[in-house]
Motif scaffolding. Structure first.
Motif, PDB file in Angstrom:
ATOM      1  N   UNK A   1       0.839  -1.193   0.000  1.00 46.62           N
ATOM      2  CA  UNK A   1       0.000   0.000   0.000  1.00 46.62           C
ATOM      3  C   UNK A   1       0.875   1.245   0.000  1.00 46.62           C
ATOM      4  N   UNK A   2       0.396   2.270  -0.654  1.00 45.13           N
ATOM      5  CA  UNK A   2       1.166   3.502  -0.726  1.00 45.13           C
ATOM      6  C   UNK A   2       0.693   4.342  -1.886  1.00 45.13           C
ATOM      7  N   UNK A   3       1.550   5.247  -2.337  1.00 50.39           N
ATOM      8  CA  UNK A   3       1.186   6.097  -3.463  1.00 50.39           C
ATOM      9  C   UNK A   3       2.383   6.303  -4.372  1.00 50.39           C
ATOM     10  N   UNK A   4       2.079   6.583  -5.634  1.00 50.40           N
ATOM     11  CA  UNK A   4       3.102   6.903  -6.618  1.00 50.40           C
ATOM     12  C   UNK A   4       2.779   8.269  -7.209  1.00 50.40           C
ATOM     13  N   UNK A   5       3.835   8.970  -7.622  1.00 48.71           N
ATOM     14  CA  UNK A   5       3.705  10.342  -8.100  1.00 48.71           C
ATOM     15  C   UNK A   5       4.547  10.503  -9.360  1.00 48.71           C
ATOM     16  N   UNK A   6       4.006  11.229 -10.331  1.00 47.26           N
ATOM     17  CA  UNK A   6       4.776  11.543 -11.538  1.00 47.26           C
ATOM     18  C   UNK A   6       4.374  12.916 -12.039  1.00 47.26           C
ATOM     19  N   UNK A   7       5.303  13.653 -12.624  1.00 45.36           N
ATOM     20  CA  UNK A   7       4.965  14.966 -13.172  1.00 45.36           C
ATOM     21  C   UNK A   7       4.148  14.842 -14.451  1.00 45.36           C
ATOM     22  N   UNK A   8       3.343  15.842 -14.703  1.00 43.97           N
ATOM     23  CA  UNK A   8       2.537  15.927 -15.917  1.00 43.97           C
ATOM     24  C   UNK A   8       3.180  16.945 -16.846  1.00 43.97           C
ATOM     25  N   UNK A   9       3.457  16.535 -18.076  1.00 43.99           N
ATOM     26  CA  UNK A   9       4.110  17.403 -19.056  1.00 43.99           C
ATOM     27  C   UNK A   9       3.200  17.501 -20.281  1.00 43.99           C
TER      28      UNK A   9
END
Length: 276
Positions: A239-247
């Motif tokens: 369990x957790x979260x992932x993050x990525x930038x939006x381009x």
């Protein structure tokens, strides 16, 4: 701007799922704006009667009120992967994705089109969503600061014509919250997601349930893909979260340099050859 997918294990008890979601949402980074997605069935999973008991009319009820407060208090755009909603005059429900803006206003919803009525070689074996749920009959694309969001849920992923239609309606980010089984996820999850990203030249945000839920096992592997199909983030298990930038400039450049939407001819050829 950043995209966030939350991965969790959910069960039939909404208070327990709510507390888990709250703890995960408190781990969000401080930067804003954020587009946050939680998985399909994050509200209730694995128990038909619990889904029937917890279902709310669209736009009403304490569960939807909680998601509204989270979006407003945290200042995020929040996509609820799915929750059960009532259908007036029917004993069946919709499985519904909800979109809230950072003011806590519901700005879109989508009723799952394709129902998971299949046999799978896992501990559960036989899945019949249609025993509890009715299919939706409308597409949904939502305007947002992140671009246009094309909504879908889990089993929809196997139907490319849905995503082509979302792209035609202007979708730039495809939302794919899911509770893929471990068996089907291991075989098909990532290839299908990459295909939808590549063929539609869209970002894909796919938050999944993970872990054991009685005799059911869900795959997890939440991912964020860019419009070239490249993996930006993945959480294989836990369990957790992932993050990525939006381009969005990268998205525009990919579409400009390879304009597949403008090159598509099948519908025109079919129309010309099969007119009555």
């Amino acid at each position: 701007m950043e995209l966030v997918a939350i991965q969790m294990n959910a069960g039939p008890d909404w208070p327990a799922n709510r507390d888990k979601l709250d703890a995960l949402l408190q781990q969000l980074p401080p930067s804003r704006p954020l587009l946050v997605q939680v998985p399909e069935n994050a509200v209730v999973f694995g128990n038909r009667q619990a889904a029937l008991d917890l279902a709310e009319p669209l736009g009403e009820g304490p569960i939807q009120g909680q998601f509204c407060r989270w979006a407003r208090e945290l200042g995020i755009w929040l996509v609820v992967g799915s929750m059960p909603t009532r259908i007036e005059g029917s004993e069946r429900l919709h499985t519904t994705s909800l979109v809230y803006n950072d003011k806590g206003e519901r700005v879109g919803h989508y009723h799952k089109l394709h129902l998971f009525d299949v046999d799978v070689a896992d501990g559960h074996g036989r899945y019949r969503e249609s025993a509890t749920y009715a299919p939706g009959d409308e597409l949904c694309v939502v305007d947002s600061p992140f671009g246009r969001l094309g909504l879908s849920i889990c089993y929809d992923l196997r139907f490319p014509e849905l995503y082509r239609a979302l792209r035609a309606k202007g979708a730039e980010i495809l939302m794919v919250p899911a509770a893929f089984t471990r068996v089907t996820g291991q075989a098909h999850w990532l290839p299908l997601l990459q295909a939808r990203a590549i063929e539609n030249q869209c970002y894909v945000l796919a938050a999944g349930l993970y872990g054991e839920q009685g005799e059911r096992q869900t795959w997890g592997h939440s991912v964020i893909l860019d419009p070239w199909g490249e993996l930006q983030a993945c959480l294989p298990r836990g369990e957790g979260l992932i993050i990525a930038p939006l381009d969005l400039e990268r998205l525009s450049r990919i579409r400009r340099e390879m304009p597949v939407a403008q090159h598509a001819r099948l519908s025109a050829v079919w129309r010309d050859k099969h007119e009555y």
